[in-house]
Write a protein that holds these residues in place. Sequence first.
Motif, PDB file in Angstrom:
ATOM      1  N   THR A  14       0.910  -1.174  -0.013  1.00 33.19           N
ATOM      2  CA  THR A  14      -0.121  -0.115  -0.183  1.00 33.19           C
ATOM      3  C   THR A  14       0.780   1.083   0.041  1.00 33.19           C
ATOM      4  O   THR A  14       2.083   1.068   0.229  1.00 33.19           O
ATOM      5  N   ARG A  71      -1.319  -0.750 -10.184  1.00 34.05           N
ATOM      6  CA  ARG A  71      -2.299  -0.531  -9.140  1.00 34.05           C
ATOM      7  C   ARG A  71      -3.244  -1.408  -8.910  1.00 34.05           C
ATOM      8  O   ARG A  71      -4.193  -1.606 -10.085  1.00 34.05           O
ATOM      9  N   ASP A  72      -3.468  -1.964  -7.861  1.00 31.26           N
ATOM     10  CA  ASP A  72      -4.738  -3.062  -7.678  1.00 31.26           C
ATOM     11  C   ASP A  72      -5.876  -2.185  -6.825  1.00 31.26           C
ATOM     12  O   ASP A  72      -5.459  -1.742  -5.726  1.00 31.26           O
ATOM     13  N   GLU A  73      -6.823  -1.880  -7.519  1.00 33.36           N
ATOM     14  CA  GLU A  73      -7.939  -0.885  -6.934  1.00 33.36           C
ATOM     15  C   GLU A  73      -9.021  -1.643  -6.199  1.00 33.36           C
ATOM     16  O   GLU A  73     -10.235  -1.182  -6.174  1.00 33.36           O
ATOM     17  N   SER A  74      -8.713  -3.070  -6.365  1.00 33.38           N
ATOM     18  CA  SER A  74      -9.916  -3.876  -5.663  1.00 33.38           C
ATOM     19  C   SER A  74     -10.290  -3.908  -4.135  1.00 33.38           C
ATOM     20  O   SER A  74     -11.332  -4.185  -3.851  1.00 33.38           O
ATOM     21  N   SER A  75      -9.353  -2.998  -3.653  1.00 41.46           N
ATOM     22  CA  SER A  75      -9.846  -3.015  -1.888  1.00 41.46           C
ATOM     23  C   SER A  75      -9.563  -1.511  -1.956  1.00 41.46           C
ATOM     24  O   SER A  75      -9.194  -0.611  -2.699  1.00 41.46           O
ATOM     25  N   ARG A  76      -9.884  -1.094  -0.669  1.00 42.69           N
ATOM     26  CA  ARG A  76     -10.114   0.270  -0.159  1.00 42.69           C
ATOM     27  C   ARG A  76      -8.540   1.016  -0.306  1.00 42.69           C
ATOM     28  O   ARG A  76      -8.452   2.139  -0.858  1.00 42.69           O
ATOM     29  N   HIS A 107      -5.519   1.070  -2.115  1.00 43.54           N
ATOM     30  CA  HIS A 107      -5.058   0.600  -3.469  1.00 43.54           C
ATOM     31  C   HIS A 107      -3.479  -0.025  -3.155  1.00 43.54           C
ATOM     32  O   HIS A 107      -2.627   0.616  -2.140  1.00 43.54           O
TER      33      HIS A 107
END
Length: 129
Positions: A25, A61-66, A68
């Motif tokens: 993160t 960037r993985d935006e799947s959770s609150r 990133h």
Amino acid sequence: MTTDAIPSEVELAILGVLWKRGPSTVRDVHEALGREDGKGAGYTTTLKQLQVMAAKGLVSRDESSRSHVYAASVAEARTKRQLVKDLLDRVFGGSSGALAVQALSLKPASKEEMDDLRRLLDEGKGGKS
């Protein structure tokens, strides 16, 4: 990477964190860099730098959770080779021997590094691309 641009010093520091820790993160990267140094390099600066690096293709960037999660998109070994090639060409006129002599005059190599150098020289690979 979208281009073969050389990462900046700050980008290399961030990539170093991601190569060592894996996907992280913004807070993880920020803390690993020890950014609260009184020079204004706060959390938002780290976030902005990661956003710029994502636009350049240096990180994903993985935006799947609150929160990133960012991951290096460039391989460590390839990036280091690119940096050394740039230095070799710009500063040493393409002479790998001159680069090696300069590097070894600054800091002696370990026994393991010397063994690797001897092996490369014995194989006839010293200085060849």
